[in-house]
Design an enzyme around this catalytic site. Sequence first.
Site, PDB file in Angstrom:
ATOM      1  N   SER A  74       0.889  -1.222  -0.041  1.00 25.59           N
ATOM      2  CA  SER A  74       0.106   0.180   0.005  1.00 25.59           C
ATOM      3  C   SER A  74       0.827   1.238  -0.146  1.00 25.59           C
ATOM      4  CB  SER A  74      -0.868  -0.128   1.392  1.00 25.59           C
ATOM      5  OG  SER A  74      -0.272  -0.401   2.537  1.00 25.59           O
ATOM      6  N   HIS A  78       1.917   4.684   4.606  1.00 26.55           N
ATOM      7  CA  HIS A  78       1.099   5.557   3.620  1.00 26.55           C
ATOM      8  C   HIS A  78       1.856   6.987   3.396  1.00 26.55           C
ATOM      9  CE1 HIS A  78      -2.441   2.522   4.557  1.00 26.55           C
ATOM     10  NE2 HIS A  78      -1.488   2.056   3.733  1.00 26.55           N
TER      11      HIS A  78
END
Length: 251
Positions: free
Chosen positions: A130, A182
């Site tokens: 991610s 992230h």
Amino acid sequence: MIFMILGRSKEFILKLPIWTQIITYIAILVYALSFFGISTGVLSLSWIGLLQKRQLYEIITYVTLHLSMLHIVFNFVSLLPAMSQFEKKQGTLACILVTVIPYTLFPGIMHLIVYHFFLRKDYVSIAGLSGWAFAFISASCVHSPQRLISFFNLFSIPAYCFPIIYLIMTTILVPKASFIGHASGAVMGYCTPFMLGSIPLKSWAQNVDPIFQSWVKNYHSFDQLSHAQLPIAEPLSTFSSFPGKGTRLGG
């Protein structure tokens, strides 16, 4: 029904650029190994594993590990469109350079620093692609920062703001989402034009591309015109509505 889905998935993967394709297969293989009783948790990244046990491979392998089917599917949905578009426009060599070095090392190092020096949780691990998804999405938004992106058809926002909104929503809505991973990925995505502009990518590609382009299917060569329009030559038309779990092991 299952065979039809598998067939279409295979067809989709085979059309991906070679580096995107390789990463996809590696992530699937690592996830599949867990069904045969093989412990894949050793691939995750933590302070204890990397620095105390000296498992140095963790700083690279953590991106290949996913904890569930939903984890890997959601990450693929977010990552593959943006990553494949980048590789097609900037070339396979550029894609390899940004993923192996800044997109992987920086989020991993930031995770180690924050969890060791500030949170005092050396056992907490990070895993998943991610961070790459946020990096490639951010890189695509840098290309046309004033372009408006529809957010769930509710309202439109400037492209440069999209990764930030995406990050906030993921942190709120997704349990155990790795905010550090992230956010670090998004930062590297924003910095992509400067990173590629600071290295002699053209000369490297002139030496490497002819070697691989002739015999590696789906290898994409460096395009000077696209490089002049970093980070991608054409903006992505849509983004996934879900960025993936970015799950942390042990937390």
